[in-house]
Design a protein around this motif. Sequence first.
Motif, PDB file in Angstrom:
ATOM      1  N   GLY A 272       0.814  -1.211   0.000  1.00 21.34           N
ATOM      2  CA  GLY A 272       0.000   0.000   0.000  1.00 21.34           C
ATOM      3  C   GLY A 272       0.848   1.261   0.000  1.00 21.34           C
ATOM      4  N   LEU A 273       1.830   1.334   0.906  1.00 20.26           N
ATOM      5  CA  LEU A 273       2.690   2.510   0.972  1.00 20.26           C
ATOM      6  C   LEU A 273       3.509   2.677  -0.306  1.00 20.26           C
ATOM      7  CD1 LEU A 273       4.056   2.307   4.645  1.00 20.26           C
ATOM      8  CD2 LEU A 273       2.428   3.967   3.742  1.00 20.26           C
ATOM      9  N   SER A 274       4.050   1.570  -0.815  1.00 12.70           N
ATOM     10  CA  SER A 274       4.929   1.644  -1.976  1.00 12.70           C
ATOM     11  C   SER A 274       4.176   2.088  -3.223  1.00 12.70           C
ATOM     12  CB  SER A 274       5.595   0.286  -2.213  1.00 12.70           C
ATOM     13  OG  SER A 274       6.354  -0.104  -1.092  1.00 12.70           O
ATOM     14  N   PHE A 275       3.036   1.452  -3.504  1.00  7.70           N
ATOM     15  CA  PHE A 275       2.296   1.805  -4.707  1.00  7.70           C
ATOM     16  C   PHE A 275       1.706   3.209  -4.612  1.00  7.70           C
ATOM     17  CE2 PHE A 275       1.911  -2.921  -5.314  1.00  7.70           C
ATOM     18  CZ  PHE A 275       2.663  -2.954  -6.469  1.00  7.70           C
ATOM     19  N   LEU A 332       9.185  11.603   3.234  1.00  4.29           N
ATOM     20  CA  LEU A 332       8.701  11.973   4.571  1.00  4.29           C
ATOM     21  C   LEU A 332       7.249  11.547   4.747  1.00  4.29           C
ATOM     22  CD1 LEU A 332      10.250  15.548   4.944  1.00  4.29           C
ATOM     23  CD2 LEU A 332      11.142  13.377   5.776  1.00  4.29           C
ATOM     24  N   SER A 333       6.441  11.715   3.710  1.00  6.56           N
ATOM     25  CA  SER A 333       5.035  11.313   3.792  1.00  6.56           C
ATOM     26  C   SER A 333       4.916   9.799   3.973  1.00  6.56           C
ATOM     27  CB  SER A 333       4.285  11.751   2.533  1.00  6.56           C
ATOM     28  OG  SER A 333       4.284  13.161   2.413  1.00  6.56           O
ATOM     29  N   LEU A 334       5.747   9.036   3.266  1.00  4.95           N
ATOM     30  CA  LEU A 334       5.694   7.579   3.412  1.00  4.95           C
ATOM     31  C   LEU A 334       6.024   7.164   4.838  1.00  4.95           C
ATOM     32  CD1 LEU A 334       6.945   4.946   0.912  1.00  4.95           C
ATOM     33  CD2 LEU A 334       7.643   4.754   3.282  1.00  4.95           C
ATOM     34  N   THR A 335       7.049   7.774   5.420  1.00  3.46           N
ATOM     35  CA  THR A 335       7.433   7.430   6.794  1.00  3.46           C
ATOM     36  C   THR A 335       6.304   7.733   7.771  1.00  3.46           C
ATOM     37  OG1 THR A 335       9.757   7.887   6.277  1.00  3.46           O
ATOM     38  CG2 THR A 335       9.133   7.817   8.599  1.00  3.46           C
ATOM     39  N   LYS A 336       5.687   8.883   7.625  1.00  6.49           N
ATOM     40  CA  LYS A 336       4.601   9.249   8.542  1.00  6.49           C
ATOM     41  C   LYS A 336       3.333   8.449   8.263  1.00  6.49           C
ATOM     42  CE  LYS A 336       5.341  13.550   7.456  1.00  6.49           C
ATOM     43  NZ  LYS A 336       5.280  15.029   7.338  1.00  6.49           N
ATOM     44  N   ASN A 337       3.079   8.123   6.989  1.00  3.76           N
ATOM     45  CA  ASN A 337       1.891   7.333   6.663  1.00  3.76           C
ATOM     46  C   ASN A 337       1.996   5.886   7.126  1.00  3.76           C
ATOM     47  OD1 ASN A 337       0.550   9.445   5.409  1.00  3.76           O
ATOM     48  ND2 ASN A 337       1.354   8.968   3.379  1.00  3.76           N
ATOM     49  N   SER A 338       3.206   5.437   7.467  1.00  3.23           N
ATOM     50  CA  SER A 338       3.343   4.073   7.983  1.00  3.23           C
ATOM     51  C   SER A 338       2.577   3.879   9.286  1.00  3.23           C
ATOM     52  CB  SER A 338       4.822   3.731   8.200  1.00  3.23           C
ATOM     53  OG  SER A 338       5.391   4.550   9.215  1.00  3.23           O
ATOM     54  N   SER A 339       2.240   4.969   9.971  1.00  2.00           N
ATOM     55  CA  SER A 339       1.448   4.858  11.194  1.00  2.00           C
ATOM     56  C   SER A 339       0.045   4.337  10.924  1.00  2.00           C
ATOM     57  CB  SER A 339       1.368   6.217  11.896  1.00  2.00           C
ATOM     58  OG  SER A 339       0.766   7.181  11.046  1.00  2.00           O
ATOM     59  N   LEU A 340      -0.408   4.384   9.654  1.00  2.00           N
ATOM     60  CA  LEU A 340      -1.726   3.835   9.314  1.00  2.00           C
ATOM     61  C   LEU A 340      -1.748   2.311   9.397  1.00  2.00           C
ATOM     62  CD1 LEU A 340      -2.744   6.070   6.268  1.00  2.00           C
ATOM     63  CD2 LEU A 340      -3.635   6.170   8.600  1.00  2.00           C
ATOM     64  N   GLY A 341      -0.568   1.703   9.571  1.00  2.00           N
ATOM     65  CA  GLY A 341      -0.530   0.259   9.781  1.00  2.00           C
ATOM     66  C   GLY A 341      -1.312  -0.177  10.998  1.00  2.00           C
ATOM     67  N   LEU A 342      -1.612   0.749  11.884  1.00  2.00           N
ATOM     68  CA  LEU A 342      -2.450   0.448  13.042  1.00  2.00           C
ATOM     69  C   LEU A 342      -3.805  -0.109  12.623  1.00  2.00           C
ATOM     70  CD1 LEU A 342      -2.981   0.751  16.144  1.00  2.00           C
ATOM     71  CD2 LEU A 342      -3.807   3.055  15.649  1.00  2.00           C
ATOM     72  N   ALA A 343      -4.313   0.329  11.458  1.00  2.00           N
ATOM     73  CA  ALA A 343      -5.644  -0.090  11.001  1.00  2.00           C
ATOM     74  C   ALA A 343      -5.674  -1.558  10.595  1.00  2.00           C
ATOM     75  CB  ALA A 343      -6.107   0.785   9.845  1.00  2.00           C
ATOM     76  N   ILE A 344      -4.527  -2.122  10.211  1.00  4.92           N
ATOM     77  CA  ILE A 344      -4.478  -3.539   9.816  1.00  4.92           C
ATOM     78  C   ILE A 344      -3.620  -4.343  10.788  1.00  4.92           C
ATOM     79  CG2 ILE A 344      -4.940  -3.096   7.385  1.00  4.92           C
ATOM     80  CD1 ILE A 344      -1.943  -3.247   6.867  1.00  4.92           C
ATOM     81  N   ALA A 345      -3.424  -3.791  11.993  1.00  2.00           N
ATOM     82  CA  ALA A 345      -2.753  -4.496  13.097  1.00  2.00           C
ATOM     83  C   ALA A 345      -1.279  -4.750  12.832  1.00  2.00           C
ATOM     84  CB  ALA A 345      -3.467  -5.814  13.405  1.00  2.00           C
ATOM     85  N   TYR A 346      -0.630  -3.909  12.040  1.00  2.00           N
ATOM     86  CA  TYR A 346       0.820  -4.043  11.901  1.00  2.00           C
ATOM     87  C   TYR A 346       1.477  -3.443  13.141  1.00  2.00           C
ATOM     88  CZ  TYR A 346       5.594  -3.445  10.274  1.00  2.00           C
ATOM     89  OH  TYR A 346       6.961  -3.484  10.165  1.00  2.00           O
TER      90      TYR A 346
END
Length: 397
Positions: A272-275, A332-346
Amino acid sequence: MAVTTLGSRGEAAAKASFFYRPEVRQVIYQVVLAIALVTFFWYIIHNTIINLARLGIASGFGFWDRTAGFDIGQHLIPYSAISSYGRAFWVGLWNTVLISAIGIVLATIIGFIVGVARLSKNWLVARIGTVFVEGLRNIPLLLLLFFFYYAVLGALPQARNAYSLPGGAFLSNRGLMTPSPIFEPGFEYVEFAFLAAVGLAIAIGIWAKRRRLATGQPFPAIWTGLAIIIALPLIVALLMGRPLSFDYPVKSTFNFSGGFTMTPEFMSLLFGLSFYTASFIAEIVRSGILAVSTGQKEAAAALGLKPTQSLRLVVMPQALRIMIPPMTSSYLSLTKNSSLGLAIAYPDLVNVTGTMLNQTGQAVEIILLTMAVYLTLSLLTSLFMNWFNSHIALVER
């Protein structure tokens, strides 16, 4: 008396003119602003301490060494439920760094490929690139994560019917199971050989560049460097008796044993983050290439360079100077958007610290620490990209 009066008036005028100087007023304004900021933050901190004391909530990091009591599905460092909260924090931090680093590399590769494809003279290739960019860029990232987690990886078969992949790997709804490397005694020499090969490849690249600038004669530095990086560690490994083996995953009725498991949460967040980020990087790459003067491309063609050589040797080095600043924002956006992994229990930093907050109640300390981590990661990324940008910048005379 008249002389005394004139003298006092002159001193007053001098003082007035002193305070009306622009540089003096700038200093005064900055001092006043600094005092106001210190007062504001002192009030916030003081008020927070009073409210915490009134509610009976202890402040500080006394919880750091207490037993966490919860499991974390993915950890790069040793961890168990009896580990401390501090250990859990480091696990979440390294998980965030891992997904961000791999995501940045993968998004950059995909973004470059798609950005160049959008400029292709092949109608189908260009339209595929356009659909990729316009489709992913206009979909919310959270929805994209849900798509990969539930619709793609969640639709894979169970462990008993897992797909068998080349190299002893398996793919199922439990993730991607691959062979796990086992480093035996003597492998450290292979690591040293790899580092030496990388250093030698860099030295060859620098020498080849200087040689090309001095004589105009090219040298296959990239292929030579790759050959050295592959051959030298391989030769050392053979001399040391192959100090590397693999633990292959074994399929059972309901699960797998052995090997290394790449969890569905990690894969979904990575894809998701990469694409998503690659769709923005592709536009940065496309605009950077288009910003290069057409005369440069025509001159490269006049010299007999092939389109791929023209892109690699003439266009891309100039386009990089335009692309680096906006690409920094994407990283920078990718690093901060990684916090959305909370929604899929990462189990990233936000997920782990959220659990810590719920168990300890130390909201202020944990939130400030989490904010400091993301700030540090962003500053380090910006620092590296700014250094790289200055390194490739044109030197004007």
